[in-house]
Structure formats: structure tokens, C-alpha cells
Design a protein around this motif. Structure first.
Motif, PDB file in Angstrom:
ATOM      1  N   TRP A   8       0.821  -1.222   0.000  1.00 28.71           N
ATOM      2  CA  TRP A   8       0.000   0.000   0.000  1.00 28.71           C
ATOM      3  C   TRP A   8       0.854   1.272   0.000  1.00 28.71           C
ATOM      4  N   GLN A   9       2.035   1.202  -0.590  1.00 30.49           N
ATOM      5  CA  GLN A   9       2.966   2.334  -0.663  1.00 30.49           C
ATOM      6  C   GLN A   9       2.275   3.570  -1.244  1.00 30.49           C
ATOM      7  N   LEU A  10       2.361   4.707  -0.540  1.00 27.32           N
ATOM      8  CA  LEU A  10       1.611   5.911  -0.906  1.00 27.32           C
ATOM      9  C   LEU A  10       2.294   6.765  -1.967  1.00 27.32           C
ATOM     10  N   LEU A  11       3.623   6.661  -2.098  1.00 24.51           N
ATOM     11  CA  LEU A  11       4.355   7.447  -3.087  1.00 24.51           C
ATOM     12  C   LEU A  11       5.092   6.527  -4.051  1.00 24.51           C
ATOM     13  N   LYS A  12       5.482   7.098  -5.189  1.00 26.35           N
ATOM     14  CA  LYS A  12       6.296   6.357  -6.146  1.00 26.35           C
ATOM     15  C   LYS A  12       7.725   6.235  -5.609  1.00 26.35           C
ATOM     16  N   ASP A  13       8.459   5.271  -6.154  1.00 24.99           N
ATOM     17  CA  ASP A  13       9.839   5.055  -5.702  1.00 24.99           C
ATOM     18  C   ASP A  13      10.710   6.287  -5.928  1.00 24.99           C
ATOM     19  N   TYR A  14      10.529   6.981  -7.086  1.00 24.86           N
ATOM     20  CA  TYR A  14      11.358   8.159  -7.368  1.00 24.86           C
ATOM     21  C   TYR A  14      11.063   9.302  -6.396  1.00 24.86           C
ATOM     22  N   GLN A  15       9.813   9.369  -5.899  1.00 28.51           N
ATOM     23  CA  GLN A  15       9.464  10.401  -4.927  1.00 28.51           C
ATOM     24  C   GLN A  15      10.140  10.139  -3.581  1.00 28.51           C
ATOM     25  N   TYR A  16      10.242   8.857  -3.219  1.00 28.25           N
ATOM     26  CA  TYR A  16      10.974   8.514  -1.995  1.00 28.25           C
ATOM     27  C   TYR A  16      12.458   8.830  -2.150  1.00 28.25           C
ATOM     28  N   ARG A  17      13.003   8.638  -3.367  1.00 29.59           N
ATOM     29  CA  ARG A  17      14.407   8.963  -3.604  1.00 29.59           C
ATOM     30  C   ARG A  17      14.648  10.459  -3.452  1.00 29.59           C
ATOM     31  N   ARG A  18      13.680  11.270  -3.848  1.00 30.76           N
ATOM     32  CA  ARG A  18      13.789  12.724  -3.658  1.00 30.76           C
ATOM     33  C   ARG A  18      13.824  13.076  -2.175  1.00 30.76           C
ATOM     34  N   ILE A  19      13.008  12.382  -1.391  1.00 32.35           N
ATOM     35  CA  ILE A  19      13.015  12.615   0.059  1.00 32.35           C
ATOM     36  C   ILE A  19      14.375  12.231   0.638  1.00 32.35           C
ATOM     37  N   ASP A  20      14.906  11.089   0.180  1.00 35.00           N
ATOM     38  CA  ASP A  20      16.224  10.658   0.648  1.00 35.00           C
ATOM     39  C   ASP A  20      17.296  11.689   0.312  1.00 35.00           C
ATOM     40  N   THR A  21      17.197  12.268  -0.881  1.00 39.38           N
ATOM     41  CA  THR A  21      18.183  13.263  -1.314  1.00 39.38           C
ATOM     42  C   THR A  21      18.082  14.532  -0.489  1.00 39.38           C
ATOM     43  N   PHE A  22      16.857  14.929  -0.140  1.00 38.90           N
ATOM     44  CA  PHE A  22      16.688  16.111   0.712  1.00 38.90           C
ATOM     45  C   PHE A  22      17.296  15.881   2.088  1.00 38.90           C
ATOM     46  N   LEU A  23      17.052  14.709   2.648  1.00 37.35           N
ATOM     47  CA  LEU A  23      17.570  14.402   3.983  1.00 37.35           C
ATOM     48  C   LEU A  23      19.088  14.212   3.962  1.00 37.35           C
ATOM     49  N   ASP A  24      19.626  13.716   2.843  1.00 37.36           N
ATOM     50  CA  ASP A  24      21.070  13.501   2.731  1.00 37.36           C
ATOM     51  C   ASP A  24      21.494  13.731   1.280  1.00 37.36           C
ATOM     52  N   PRO A  25      21.800  15.001   0.900  1.00 44.97           N
ATOM     53  CA  PRO A  25      22.154  15.315  -0.492  1.00 44.97           C
ATOM     54  C   PRO A  25      23.361  14.536  -1.008  1.00 44.97           C
ATOM     55  N   SER A  26      24.219  14.044  -0.103  1.00 47.14           N
ATOM     56  CA  SER A  26      25.420  13.338  -0.540  1.00 47.14           C
ATOM     57  C   SER A  26      25.102  11.997  -1.201  1.00 47.14           C
ATOM     58  N   THR A  27      23.869  11.517  -1.076  1.00 48.05           N
ATOM     59  CA  THR A  27      23.498  10.260  -1.722  1.00 48.05           C
ATOM     60  C   THR A  27      23.430  10.404  -3.242  1.00 48.05           C
ATOM     61  N   ASP A  28      23.255  11.632  -3.734  1.00 45.15           N
ATOM     62  CA  ASP A  28      23.222  11.889  -5.184  1.00 45.15           C
ATOM     63  C   ASP A  28      23.834  13.260  -5.453  1.00 45.15           C
ATOM     64  N   PRO A  29      25.150  13.414  -5.210  1.00 45.23           N
ATOM     65  CA  PRO A  29      25.774  14.742  -5.266  1.00 45.23           C
ATOM     66  C   PRO A  29      25.821  15.359  -6.649  1.00 45.23           C
ATOM     67  N   LEU A  30      25.759  14.546  -7.713  1.00 46.63           N
ATOM     68  CA  LEU A  30      25.821  15.072  -9.077  1.00 46.63           C
ATOM     69  C   LEU A  30      24.450  15.103  -9.739  1.00 46.63           C
ATOM     70  N   GLY A  31      23.437  14.648  -9.032  1.00 44.22           N
ATOM     71  CA  GLY A  31      22.088  14.623  -9.584  1.00 44.22           C
ATOM     72  C   GLY A  31      21.150  15.513  -8.798  1.00 44.22           C
ATOM     73  N   ALA A  32      20.184  14.884  -8.115  1.00 41.33           N
ATOM     74  CA  ALA A  32      19.174  15.652  -7.387  1.00 41.33           C
ATOM     75  C   ALA A  32      19.756  16.449  -6.231  1.00 41.33           C
ATOM     76  N   GLY A  33      20.895  15.996  -5.695  1.00 39.12           N
ATOM     77  CA  GLY A  33      21.496  16.722  -4.570  1.00 39.12           C
ATOM     78  C   GLY A  33      22.483  17.788  -4.961  1.00 39.12           C
ATOM     79  N   TYR A  34      22.658  18.022  -6.272  1.00 42.67           N
ATOM     80  CA  TYR A  34      23.701  18.953  -6.736  1.00 42.67           C
ATOM     81  C   TYR A  34      23.433  20.386  -6.279  1.00 42.67           C
ATOM     82  N   HIS A  35      22.186  20.847  -6.463  1.00 45.24           N
ATOM     83  CA  HIS A  35      21.848  22.233  -6.129  1.00 45.24           C
ATOM     84  C   HIS A  35      22.189  22.555  -4.678  1.00 45.24           C
ATOM     85  N   ILE A  36      21.669  21.734  -3.777  1.00 43.80           N
ATOM     86  CA  ILE A  36      21.830  22.061  -2.359  1.00 43.80           C
ATOM     87  C   ILE A  36      23.271  21.841  -1.899  1.00 43.80           C
ATOM     88  N   THR A  37      23.981  20.877  -2.521  1.00 48.17           N
ATOM     89  CA  THR A  37      25.385  20.654  -2.163  1.00 48.17           C
ATOM     90  C   THR A  37      26.229  21.875  -2.510  1.00 48.17           C
TER      91      THR A  37
END
Length: 379
Positions: A214-243
Motif C-alpha cells: 500500500w505504498q503511498l508514493l512512487k519510488d522516485y518520490q521517496y528517492r527525492r526525500i532521501d536526497t533532501f535528507l542527505d544530499p550526498s546520496t546523489d551529489p551530481l544529480g538531485a542533490g547537486y543544487h543544495i550541495t
């Protein structure tokens, strides 16, 4: 003598209105905008084009419009609040039908000489209508369920339209500003406690549903949450701006690298350096003290607006001024939180500093309404 007759007779007329403007607020707005011109000049490599010069022209036009709006009696703007809200709502629908697409979002209407963003207008017209509504509504009905439902619908309709663009940042600002004004108008705190509790419950359910049928969000949306909480998980992608933003903030130190000496912006490591992330450019070049000075100017604007609202005997004018101050606070609070990694990147510009025509002109028009409330307050 009726209240309106008293208000008309007790307010200044003609050119005397100029003297009764809230000049500290006007000068503070000019000071903040001046800081923005300097930053836009810097990020362009020491050139007034392509950003600083158009921004200066827009500020000059907006400042004149602010004075013109201030000269018109506040009760005239009250009578137009419903029409203004409906006009902004129609423009939001027009965006959905034939709006201009930019950076993956459909948020603008191309007028030829400029691109209008109707969601910016909605931030002000929503406050106008809610202030007029609670001015009309007797105080004893403020917290009754039916009379609470009406303003909730007034808020949620534009929020839904803005979310479709998609523009999460502006929809959050509309929701927060509308809810904040309801609270200031006297709606019982229990309603807000219920909403907050429901929000906490929803967030908890979102996290607990991860990896379940019964997962409420898509997998990519959870990955965005992970990146917000820890930008170093995707430093050249979704986490680039904040890094890169955090690197710029940290490299400024206490006093900064110096005007036009910021490496992150000069070497183009910092994305959107002239719009959403311009605060990091300022912090890198002028350090902690420069960032604190800008925050101090913003705080003074809020203080003078709240002071004007508290002195105003007219309920509509007082609520309108508080609503504009709340909107302004949310603007810079969300942007600063975003670039420091304290909130998700949602595309909210820094007021009067970030490059952008619609945001600056609408904000100065809003302060024109605040000035009208100040000039025409009963004395």
C-alpha cells in the motif's frame, strides 16, 4: 457620523498623503532592492546586463505604482477585493489552457513585453479577499464550522490550480498565508491543531508505507526525500543544487570573500545563481555578517508593517497589512531555509533580491496596499 464618514474626514488629502506614507518601509524596500541590484551585477561578471538593469527599471516602475496605489483610499481597494480575486483565478485558469512553458512548468502568460505569473497575483488577491471577508463577518461567527468552510474553499481552489502547473512552492505559500490570516482573524486554534495533527499523521503514513503493497508514493518520490535528507546520496544529480549552495554558504565565512570574488557563482558551480539561489551568492561574497544584515532589513520591514497594523482601527486595513507582512515573511523564510538545506528546493525566489519581473512588481503593489492602509487610517 458613520465610521466611513469619520474615516474620510480624519485622513489626509491631496499631496499631504505623501507626507503620511510609511517612509521607513519605503526606504527599507529600496535598500533591500539595492542589495539585489549589487548581487545581480556581481553574478553577471560586473555587468548591468542581462539582469541588473532590467531589475532596476522594474523596481522604479514598481515603486511609482506603489505610491499611486497608496494614494487611493483603502476602502476603494476593499470594494475591489472580490473582483481582484476572481480576476487572478481566471488568469490561473488561462495559464492551464494556454500558458507558456518554462523549465518543465506551465506558470506564465506571455504578454509580449513581459511574462506574467498569475500565481504571484493570487498571493495578494487572496489576502485581500480574506481580509474583506473577516471584516464583513461578525466576530461571533468567526469559528463556526460553516463560516470556516468558506475561506477554506477560497484558499484551496487557487492552491489546486497552482499545484497543477506544477508549482509546489507557491501552493505552499498560498496555503500558509491563507491559514495564517484565518488564525490572525480569530479562528479557533482547535481547527489548526486538527490540521497539524492530520499532517503529521499523513507524513508518518507516507514513511511507514514504503516498501509495502500500500505504498503511498512512487519510488522516485521517496528517492527525492532521501536526497533532501542527505544530499550526498546523489551529489551530481538531485542533490547537486543544495550541495553547491552549502559550499557557497560555508566558504563565505564571517566577512565573505569580497564583492565579485565568490568562486561558486563566478565559476558557475552554483545553479540559478540570479534567481532562487542568489542568497548563497550574497553569503559567499559578504559572509555571515552580510547575510545577517539582509535578514535584519527584512525583519525591520516586518516590524514596521505589524506596528502599522496594530495602530490601525480599521479591521480590513489591519488584517490586510498583517497578511502582506505574513506573505513577505514566508517568502524570505522559505527561500533561506531552502538554500540552507532546511527545506526542500521548491523554487521560491528571494523577495526584491532575486531576478524576476512579476514577483517584484506584485510585491511592490502589495506594499502599495499596505501604504494605502497606513495613509488612510482613521486618526
Amino acid at each position: 457620523m458613520s465610521y466611513l464618514e469619520y474615516a474620510v474626514k480624519s485622513t489626509p488629502t491631496g499631496w499631504r498623503k505623501i507626507l503620511h506614507l510609511n517612509w521607513p518601509v519605503a526606504l527599507l524596500l529600496a535598500s533591500v532592492s539595492g542589495a539585489g541590484f549589487l548581487m545581480l551585477y556581481s553574478v553577471a561578471g560586473g555587468s548591468f546586463t542581462p539582469w541588473a538593469e532590467p531589475q532596476m527599471k522594474r523596481f522604479a516602475l514598481g515603486f511609482v505604482l506603489m505610491i499611486m496605489v497608496a494614494m487611493v483610499p483603502i476602502w476603494f481597494w476593499r470594494s475591489l477585493s472580490g473582483v481582484a480575486y476572481l480576476g487572478a483565478l481566471i488568469l490561473l485558469i488561462a495559464v492551464e489552457l494556454f500558458g507558456t512553458v518554462g523549465m518543465g512548468a506551465q506558470r506564465w502568460i506571455d504578454l509580449g513585453f513581459m511574462r506574467l505569473q498569475p500565481s504571484e497575483l493570487m498571493k495578494i488577491t487572496l489576502v485581500m479577499l480574506l481580509a474583506a471577508y473577516y471584516d464583513w463577518l461578525p466576530a461571533r461567527k468567526t469559528s463556526r464550522p460553516f463560516w470556516v468552510l468558506l475561506p477554506v474553499l477560497i484558499i484551496l481552489v487557487p492552491v489546486a490550480l497552482v499545484l497543477k502547473q506544477p508549482d509546489l512552492g507557491t501552493s505552499i505559500l498560498l496555503l500558509a498565508a491563507g491559514g495564517g490570516l484565518m488564525f490572525l482573524a480569530g479562528v479557533h486554534w482547535a481547527y489548526f491543531a486538527a490540521v497539524i495533527a492530520s499532517g503529521i499523521g499523513l507524513i508518518s503514513a507516507v514513511f511507514q508505507s514504503r516498501g509495502t503493497p500500500w505504498q503511498l508514493l512512487k519510488d522516485y518520490q521517496y528517492r527525492r526525500i532521501d536526497t533532501f535528507l542527505d544530499p550526498s546520496t546523489d551529489p551530481l544529480g538531485a542533490g547537486y543544487h543544495i550541495t553547491q549552495s552549502k559550499i557557497a554558504l560555508g566558504s563565505g565565512g564571517w566577512t565573505g570573500r569580497g564583492f565579485m570574488q565568490g568562486t561558486q557563482s563566478r565559476l558557475n558551480f552554483l545553479p540559478e545563481k540570479h534567481t532562487d539561489f542568489i542568497f548563497t551568492t550574497l553569503a559567499e561574497e559578504f559572509g555571515f555578517m552580510g547575510a545577517l544584515s539582509l535578514l535584519g532589513l527584512y525583519a525591520l520591514i516586518i516590524i514596521f508593517c505589524v506596528s502599522s497594523a496594530l495602530m490601525n482601527k480599521d479591521r480590513f486595513a489591519s488584517l490586510l497589512t498583517l497578511g502582506i507582512a505574513l506573505n513577505f515573511f514566508l517568502f524570505f523564510a522559505v527561500n533561506m531555509s531552502m538554500v540552507m538545506g532546511l527545506a526542500p528546493v521548491v523554487g521560491v525566489p528571494l523577495p526584491l533580491v532575486s531576478y524576476g519581473g512579476s514577483a517584484m512588481l506584485v510585491l511592490l503593489l502589495a506594499f502599495g496596499l499596505m501604504q494605502s492602509a497606513h495613509v488612510h487610517r482613521p486618526r
